[in-house]
Design an enzyme around this catalytic site. Structure first.
Site, mmCIF file in Angstrom:
data_model
loop_
_atom_site.group_PDB
_atom_site.id
_atom_site.type_symbol
_atom_site.label_atom_id
_atom_site.label_comp_id
_atom_site.label_asym_id
_atom_site.label_seq_id
_atom_site.Cartn_x
_atom_site.Cartn_y
_atom_site.Cartn_z
ATOM 1 C CD GLU A 1 69.739 49.945 23.444
ATOM 2 O OE1 GLU A 1 70.464 49.732 24.427
ATOM 3 O OE2 GLU A 1 70.189 50.131 22.298
ATOM 4 C CB THR B 1 75.412 50.437 17.795
ATOM 5 O OG1 THR B 1 74.496 50.133 18.862
ATOM 6 C CG2 THR B 1 76.087 51.757 18.055
ATOM 7 C CD GLU C 1 76.617 49.362 25.519
ATOM 8 O OE1 GLU C 1 75.456 49.172 25.897
ATOM 9 O OE2 GLU C 1 76.909 49.814 24.408
ATOM 10 N NE ARG D 1 72.472 42.498 21.566
ATOM 11 C CZ ARG D 1 72.630 43.557 20.792
ATOM 12 N NH1 ARG D 1 72.097 43.577 19.583
ATOM 13 N NH2 ARG D 1 73.351 44.591 21.200
ATOM 14 N NE ARG E 1 68.325 44.766 21.929
ATOM 15 C CZ ARG E 1 69.394 45.340 22.492
ATOM 16 N NH1 ARG E 1 70.141 44.678 23.354
ATOM 17 N NH2 ARG E 1 69.711 46.575 22.196
ATOM 18 N NE ARG F 1 79.193 45.561 24.186
ATOM 19 C CZ ARG F 1 77.904 45.728 23.925
ATOM 20 N NH1 ARG F 1 76.985 45.256 24.758
ATOM 21 N NH2 ARG F 1 77.508 46.348 22.825
ATOM 22 N NE ARG G 1 76.429 42.535 22.904
ATOM 23 C CZ ARG G 1 77.263 42.087 23.847
ATOM 24 N NH1 ARG G 1 78.551 41.933 23.560
ATOM 25 N NH2 ARG G 1 76.838 41.821 25.061
ATOM 26 C CB CYS H 1 71.049 52.016 19.757
ATOM 27 S SG CYS H 1 72.781 52.533 19.723
HETATM 28 N N1 LIG Z 1 78.653 35.359 26.271
HETATM 29 C C1 LIG Z 1 77.972 35.750 27.348
HETATM 30 N N2 LIG Z 1 77.778 34.913 28.390
HETATM 31 C C2 LIG Z 1 77.079 35.277 29.483
HETATM 32 N N3 LIG Z 1 76.525 36.482 29.623
HETATM 33 C C3 LIG Z 1 76.683 37.360 28.630
HETATM 34 C C4 LIG Z 1 77.413 37.061 27.451
HETATM 35 N N4 LIG Z 1 77.391 38.140 26.639
HETATM 36 C C5 LIG Z 1 76.689 39.081 27.293
HETATM 37 N N5 LIG Z 1 76.263 38.638 28.481
HETATM 38 C C6 LIG Z 1 75.472 39.356 29.493
HETATM 39 O O1 LIG Z 1 74.334 39.923 28.908
HETATM 40 C C7 LIG Z 1 73.935 41.049 29.668
HETATM 41 C C8 LIG Z 1 73.670 42.228 28.741
HETATM 42 O O2 LIG Z 1 74.862 42.726 28.244
HETATM 43 P P1 LIG Z 1 74.954 44.040 27.355
HETATM 44 O O3 LIG Z 1 73.975 45.038 27.835
HETATM 45 O O4 LIG Z 1 76.389 44.430 27.241
HETATM 46 O O5 LIG Z 1 74.594 43.554 25.911
HETATM 47 P P2 LIG Z 1 73.292 43.348 25.053
HETATM 48 O O6 LIG Z 1 72.206 42.702 25.843
HETATM 49 O O7 LIG Z 1 73.781 42.610 23.879
HETATM 50 O O8 LIG Z 1 72.763 44.750 24.666
HETATM 51 P P3 LIG Z 1 73.405 46.145 24.296
HETATM 52 O O9 LIG Z 1 74.480 45.878 23.315
HETATM 53 O O10 LIG Z 1 72.280 46.914 23.743
HETATM 54 O O11 LIG Z 1 73.921 46.729 25.569
HETATM 55 C C9 LIG Z 1 75.042 41.301 30.673
HETATM 56 O O12 LIG Z 1 74.696 40.731 31.904
HETATM 57 C C10 LIG Z 1 76.199 40.534 30.088
HETATM 58 O O13 LIG Z 1 77.137 40.112 31.032
HETATM 59 N N1 LIG Z 2 73.303 49.428 24.015
HETATM 60 C C1 LIG Z 2 73.709 50.195 23.041
HETATM 61 N N2 LIG Z 2 72.859 50.670 22.185
HETATM 62 N N3 LIG Z 2 74.992 50.445 22.964
HETATM 63 C C2 LIG Z 2 75.607 51.359 22.070
HETATM 64 C C3 LIG Z 2 75.729 52.768 22.567
HETATM 65 C C4 LIG Z 2 75.422 53.034 24.006
HETATM 66 C C5 LIG Z 2 75.611 54.472 24.468
HETATM 67 N N4 LIG Z 2 74.635 55.347 23.891
HETATM 68 C C6 LIG Z 2 77.009 54.969 24.098
HETATM 69 O O1 LIG Z 2 77.099 55.739 23.180
HETATM 70 O O2 LIG Z 2 77.970 54.584 24.704
#
Ligand SMILES: Nc1ncnc2c1ncn2[C@@H]1O[C@H](COP(=O)(O)OP(=O)(O)OP(=O)(O)O)[C@@H](O)[C@H]1O
Ligand SMILES: NC(=[NH2+])NCCC[C@H](N)C(=O)O
Length: 355
Positions: free
Chosen positions: A224, A272, A313, A125, A228, A308, A279, A270
């Site tokens: 967020e 990060t 997360e 993503r 995305r 994670r 990611r 954020c």
């Molecule tokens: N490799 C993967 N396969 C299936 N689902 C995934 C995978 N990686 C992440 N997900 C799913 O994506 C959704 C979002 O996860 P998460 O919020 O941790 O990460 P993000 O979308 O990358 O954003 P952030 O890091 O800001 O939290 C969750 O349901 C998680 O299980």
């Molecule tokens: N989805 C994110 N931006 N993750 C990174 C940090 C999330 C949260 N603010 C923490 O400090 O744990």
């Protein structure tokens, strides 16, 4: 001028954090000196230090604990952002500049687990902010609606494999929403880290999800970040997942102007997520390595990977499935961020086989 009420809240929150055993980067880097220097500052949107740190003040279990309410916050509150960015992104210094966007040769990556023994699914993503709009805490309800409209109109122009439908959160039934969350396609609701950062105002206005028929290409609107962009599928074929994401981003970029900064790369809410915003993750079962979770974290950290839980997360692993991804997103190219995950996971699988 920062209101006395805000100054009082800041002071009380600072003292509580100081006395806590929080492991957050906020606690690590918010010294009394930096606090005193920043507490009277404001961005032109009126954002204060409290807007930056309140999530970390209220959630001592934060890993990081700060957000940028608007892009200017990264410079006005740089004395706090810079050391946190350097720590999180593995040494990106305040004198460093993020490299130009480079997706590299999309034919490079293959399947991480052709036999399908370890990798359940693969996802890459990235985040994008739309030029002309501040981040969540500063958006009006009108702006949320306008952005949602722009996003859904833009995405309706996608073709081929990316062609799909936009589903607003407003009016979505709870069952449909929960099924999308359970299947890992949709963001969760009620994230306390975001809520206390003032990022969930007017919810569910302006929030939504676009996806193609196969749910292999998805776009989150105004969770967020403004956007995305997500490519995912079952199994370990990172090559296919990556190619799909790069095609989509290149296409969408032509239609929507995104906020970019010469030093920080693509701008996100954020710190990060700055830079590449990428990611790349796998859902993976490595029972032998995971027998000792602390050890798994340690091995992952060696390859700059982050572990994670199954629902993302701040969640726990279910059925032995971990989400393992590249940790740093700044100071390297998009290609190298994904390669970091690819190489690290290949090593982990090798270790699991030999264990
Ligand atoms: N490799 C993967 N396969 C299936 N689902 C995934 C995978 N990686 C992440 N997900 C799913 O994506 C959704 C979002 O996860 P998460 O919020 O941790 O990460 P993000 O979308 O990358 O954003 P952030 O890091 O800001 O939290 C969750 O349901 C998680 O299980
Ligand atoms: N989805 C994110 N931006 N993750 C990174 C940090 C999330 C949260 N603010 C923490 O400090 O744990």
């Amino acid at each position: 001028m920062v209101d006395q009420a805000v100054l009082d809240k800041l002071e009380a929150g600072f003292k509580k954090l100081e006395a806590s055993d929080s492991k957050s980067l906020l606690k690590k880097f918010l010294t009394r000196e930096i606090f005193d220097n920043l507490k009277t500052k404001k961005t032109s949107f009126g954002s204060t230090l409290l807007d930056v740190i309140q999530s970390g003040l209220e959630n001592h279990d934060s890993g990081v604990g700060i957000y940028a309410p608007d892009a200017e916050a990264y410079t006005v509150f740089a004395d706090l952002f810079d050391p946190i960015i350097e720590d999180y992104h593995g040494g990106f210094k305040k004198t460093d500049s993020h490299p130009a966007k480079n997706w590299g040769d999309v034919a490079t990556f293959g399947n991480l687990d052709p036999a399908g023994e370890y990798v359940v699914s693969t996802r890459v993503r990235c985040g994008r902010s739309m030029e002309g709009y501040p981040f969540n805490p500063c958006l009006t309800e009108e702006q949320y609606k306008e952005m949602e409209q722009k996003v859904s109109t833009t995405l309706s122009g996608l073709e081929g494999e990316l062609k799909g439908t936009f589903f607003p959160l407003t009016g979505m039934s709870k069952d449909v929403q929960q099924k999308l969350i359970d299947d890992h396609f949709l963001f969760k609701e009620g994230d306390r880290f975001l809520q206390t950062a003032n990022a969930c105002r007017f919810w569910p206005s302006g929030r939504g999800i676009f996806h193609n028929d196969n749910k292999t290409f998805l776009v989150w609107c105004n969770e967020e970040d403004h956007l995305r962009l997500i490519s995912m599928q079952m199994g370990g074929d990172l090559g296919e997942v990556y190619r799909r994401l790069v095609t989509a981003v290149n296409d969408i970029e032509k239609r929507v102007p995104f906020s970019h900064n010469d030093r920080l790369g693509f701008l996100t809410f954020c710190p990060t997520n700055l830079g590449t915003t990428v990611r790349a993750s796998v859902h993976i079962k490595v029972p032998k390595l995971a027998a000792n979770k602390a050890k798994l974290d340690e091995i992952a950290a060696k390859y700059n990977l982050q572990v994670r839980g199954t629902r993302g997360e701040h969640t726990e692993a279910e059925g032995g499935i971990y989400d393992i991804s590249n940790k740093r997103r700044m100071g390297l190219t998009e290609f190298d961020a994904v390669k970091e995950m690819y190489d690290g996971i290949a090593e982990l699988i090798k270790m699991e086989k030999e264990a």
